[in-house]
Design a protein around this motif. Structure first.
Motif, PDB file in Angstrom:
ATOM      1  N   ASP A  10      -3.428  -4.728  -2.910  1.00  7.26           N
ATOM      2  CA  ASP A  10      -2.319  -5.628  -2.304  1.00  7.26           C
ATOM      3  C   ASP A  10      -1.399  -5.856  -3.072  1.00  7.26           C
ATOM      4  N   GLY A  11      -1.126  -5.207  -4.004  1.00  6.25           N
ATOM      5  CA  GLY A  11      -0.016  -5.183  -4.906  1.00  6.25           C
ATOM      6  C   GLY A  11      -0.392  -6.104  -6.240  1.00  6.25           C
ATOM      7  N   CYS A  12       0.572  -6.608  -6.798  1.00 10.79           N
ATOM      8  CA  CYS A  12       0.331  -7.500  -7.899  1.00 10.79           C
ATOM      9  C   CYS A  12      -0.278  -8.701  -7.714  1.00 10.79           C
TER      10      CYS A  12
ATOM     11  N   CYS B 109       5.365  -4.894 -12.290  1.00 11.59           N
ATOM     12  CA  CYS B 109       5.525  -5.715 -11.294  1.00 11.59           C
ATOM     13  C   CYS B 109       7.519  -6.082 -11.253  1.00 11.59           C
TER      14      CYS B 109
ATOM     15  N   CYS C 150       3.977  -9.652  -5.184  1.00  9.00           N
ATOM     16  CA  CYS C 150       5.011  -8.840  -5.040  1.00  9.00           C
ATOM     17  C   CYS C 150       4.242  -7.072  -4.917  1.00  9.00           C
ATOM     18  N   THR C 151       4.841  -6.447  -4.268  1.00 11.12           N
ATOM     19  CA  THR C 151       4.375  -5.105  -3.984  1.00 11.12           C
ATOM     20  C   THR C 151       5.596  -4.161  -4.464  1.00 11.12           C
ATOM     21  N   GLU C 152       6.549  -4.315  -5.002  1.00 10.44           N
ATOM     22  CA  GLU C 152       7.510  -3.649  -5.722  1.00 10.44           C
ATOM     23  C   GLU C 152       7.270  -3.438  -7.078  1.00 10.44           C
ATOM     24  N   PHE C 153       7.275  -2.083  -7.613  1.00 11.78           N
ATOM     25  CA  PHE C 153       6.771  -1.669  -8.922  1.00 11.78           C
ATOM     26  C   PHE C 153       8.115  -0.788  -9.381  1.00 11.78           C
TER      27      PHE C 153
ATOM     28  N   GLN D  75      -5.562  -2.363  -7.173  1.00  7.22           N
ATOM     29  CA  GLN D  75      -4.635  -3.501  -6.695  1.00  7.22           C
ATOM     30  C   GLN D  75      -4.405  -2.993  -5.420  1.00  7.22           C
TER      31      GLN D  75
ATOM     32  N   ARG E 147       1.782   2.524  -6.826  1.00  6.27           N
ATOM     33  CA  ARG E 147       0.673   1.651  -6.274  1.00  6.27           C
ATOM     34  C   ARG E 147      -0.264   1.488  -7.307  1.00  6.27           C
TER      35      ARG E 147
ATOM     36  N   GLU F 250       7.679   5.285  -5.444  1.00  2.00           N
ATOM     37  CA  GLU F 250       6.856   4.575  -4.922  1.00  2.00           C
ATOM     38  C   GLU F 250       5.506   4.506  -5.579  1.00  2.00           C
TER      39      GLU F 250
END
Length: 57
Positions: free
Chosen positions: A36-38, A12, A42-45, A34, A30, A28
């Motif tokens: 909905d992300g972290c 994350c 946050c949704t950026e990894f 998860q 996923r 990108e």
């Protein structure tokens, strides 16, 4: 999601939590399980370097 998605470990960008993840497209990721992300929201990894010693095997 395609069978061609590569499994990796992604971090994350906000809190640094590590997740087993699919690389959906180049750059990108996923987290597996998860949608909905972290947990921090946050949704950026970022992929974890192969030199880290971490493995999904």
């Amino acid at each position: 999601m395609s069978e061609e998605n590569r499994r990796t470990i992604a971090m994350c960008e906000e809190c640094g939590a590590l997740y087993a993840a699919f690389e959906i497209t180049a750059g990108e990721f996923r987290p597996i399980g998860q949608r909905d992300g972290c947990q921090c929201g946050c949704t950026e990894f970022t992929p974890v370097d192969d030199d880290s010693g971490l493995s999904l095997d």
